[in-house]
Enzyme design. Structure first.
Site, short mmCIF file in Angstrom:
data_model
loop_
_atom_site.label_atom_id
_atom_site.label_comp_id
_atom_site.label_asym_id
_atom_site.label_seq_id
_atom_site.Cartn_x
_atom_site.Cartn_y
_atom_site.Cartn_z
N CYS A 253 0.80 -1.17 0.55
CA CYS A 253 -0.17 0.20 -0.38
C CYS A 253 1.13 1.10 0.06
CB CYS A 253 -0.41 0.10 0.68
SG CYS A 253 -1.77 -1.18 1.46
N PRO A 256 2.21 7.55 -1.18
CA PRO A 256 2.64 7.98 -2.69
C PRO A 256 4.17 7.68 -2.31
CG PRO A 256 2.17 10.11 -1.24
CD PRO A 256 1.08 8.44 -0.75
N LYS A 259 7.47 6.39 2.54
CA LYS A 259 8.31 5.74 3.76
C LYS A 259 8.66 4.29 2.73
CE LYS A 259 4.19 5.18 7.12
NZ LYS A 259 3.46 6.52 5.64
N ASP A 301 -3.11 -6.12 -5.39
CA ASP A 301 -3.63 -6.18 -4.39
C ASP A 301 -3.06 -7.01 -3.47
OD1 ASP A 301 -5.72 -6.37 -2.02
OD2 ASP A 301 -7.26 -7.56 -3.56
N CYS A 373 -3.08 5.60 9.72
CA CYS A 373 -2.98 7.21 9.81
C CYS A 373 -3.97 7.68 10.38
CB CYS A 373 -2.72 7.75 9.25
SG CYS A 373 -3.46 7.86 7.75
#
Length: 431
Positions: A253, A256, A259, A301, A373
């Site tokens: 995931c 953008p 990390k 996925d 988050c």
């Protein structure tokens, strides 16, 4: 000449009443304005309009005899923006009222000018009484949906008011120095020489803090890839991942790509950046290119690794799980308008699905960092506790941070802790 307030009203109506994202609205409407000051006003109106919508939308229910949301959505949004100018931006009262009334003509609703003027004048007359009524409930005092105010109070009873107050404060601009291309102190000196109030973050090795938002593309070093924009709470991920040269790393995931890029700046690793959405994967590639980094960007996925995994185990896995984003409302104020209580169970199920699917890809002795988050326990501790209860070869790795609170089996940074975004972390080791 284009009327800034009229544009803002049209855009805010789309965000608050039709479900458009604030970012998309800004990108579509800002180019209509030529003057940089007008664009700055538009951004301020839209940001604070979304942030405080639930407060001033409720105020209009007390001020209007008949609601305008459905019949005249742009005028309703314009009235919200009128109150935002008076109460939040604290523009001169006469100018704010006059300019808001004038915007009705730009919206081709000149017959509404009298009503807009009357409502804003009534607010000024009855302000003290109206504020008392709005402050009586957490959802209108802090402009949070009622379900979220209730959930925050349940999950964090001692911190609820502080959390919601932090959601409504301007966040600092936080940068991450690219250790591959510069030293943080040298970059700070360069920024300061150009007039920016940049300082080193007190405990994040690569973090730089500026008090206010700015156009980062105009900052010295941006085009050279010397830094990236990343909140300090997100920079914690690289410390907890503890990557070393030669390791295979999966950032699931990943868009953008903040990390992933930070990990690549820390060590010579073979990194796979996985992203479900092809459009968002493009942003990963753009960030990698600007920062001079290389990774294998894969579209797939995270919950179905058989479709993209090559069968070789990873030494580190980061799961920045899809979540409610309730920890980042200060940067994404429109989330509070779009998120629903009913979204949380489905998100929790998705988080559990991804965690279960990716665990077998982790090498023995490896570490998995679970991140959201969110500040909701249902998306954080509950997910990790359930996983640990059913996974014999998994154990929680203990750690502490210099901001936030223990949230076994992990750590929760609440919005505003250390002036950071809200973020949850858990580190799991494979026996």
């Amino acid at each position: 000449m284009t009327d800034t307030r009229a544009l803002a009203a049209q855009a805010l109506a789309e965000v608050a009443l039709r479900g458009a994202s604030l970012r998309d609205a800004m990108e579509r409407y800002a180019p209509k304005l030529q003057d940089s000051r007008d664009r700055a006003l538009l951004m301020a109106l839209l940001s604070d309009g979304a942030r405080w919508w639930l407060r001033f939308d409720a105020a209009l229910d007390r001020l209007l005899e008949k609601p305008l949301r459905q019949k005249e959505p742009a005028i309703h949004a314009l009235l919200v923006l009128g109150l935002v100018q008076l109460e939040i931006l604290q523009l001169p009262e006469y100018a704010a009222v006059a300019a808001t009334v004038q915007a009705t003509r730009a919206l081709q609703r000149p017959r509404m000018a009298g009503l807009v003027n009357a409502i804003l004048r009534r607010w000024q007359r009855e302000r003290a009484e109206l504020l008392v009524a709005l402050d009586a409930k957490p959802q209108t005092r802090h402009a949070h949906p009622a379900w979220l105010a209730k959930t925050i109070a349940r999950d964090w009873p001692e911190h609820a008011d502080a959390i919601m107050a932090a959601d409504n404060r301007e966040p600092p601009l936080m940068l991450r120095a690219n250790a591959r291309r510069t030293q943080r102190d040298a970059l700070i000196e360069r920024l300061q020489a150009d007039g920016y109030s940049a300082e080193a973050h007190p405990w994040l090795a690569d973090g730089i803090v500026l008090p206010h938002s700015a156009d980062v593309t105009r900052m010295p070093g941006f085009a050279e890839g010397l830094f990236a924009v990343q909140d300090g709470a997100a920079q914690v991920a690289a410390d907890l991942a503890d990557v070393h040269d030669g390791q295979r790393v999966l950032d699931a995931c990943a868009a953008p790509g903040g990390k992933a890029c930070h990990l690549l700046e820390r060590a010579d690793i073979a990194l796979t950046a996985l992203e479900f959405d092809a459009g968002r994967a493009t942003r990963i590639r753009q960030n990698l290119e600007r920062l001079g980094l290389r990774a294998d960007v894969v579209i797939g996925d995270a919950g179905e690794p058989a479709n993209w995994w090559d069968g070789q185990a990873f030494d580190r896995i980061l799961i920045d799980a899809p979540c409610s984003a309730t920890g980042v409302l200060r940067r994404r104020p429109d989330v509070r308008l779009h998120r629903r209580d009913s979204d949380i169970p489905a998100m929790a199920a998705q988080q559990q699905r991804i965690l279960d699917a990716l665990w077998p890809l982790l090498a023995p002795g490896g570490k998995l960092v679970y991140i959201t988050c969110s500040l909701l326990r249902a998306e954080n501790e509950a997910i990790v506790e359930a996983f640990l209860a059913g996974q014999a070869d998994a154990e929680a790795v203990a750690f502490t941070l210099l901001a936030g609170h223990p949230a076994k089996p992990g750590w929760q940074i609440l919005p505003g802790d250390g002036d950071l975004d809200g973020m949850y972390y858990a580190v799991l080791g494979k026996r």
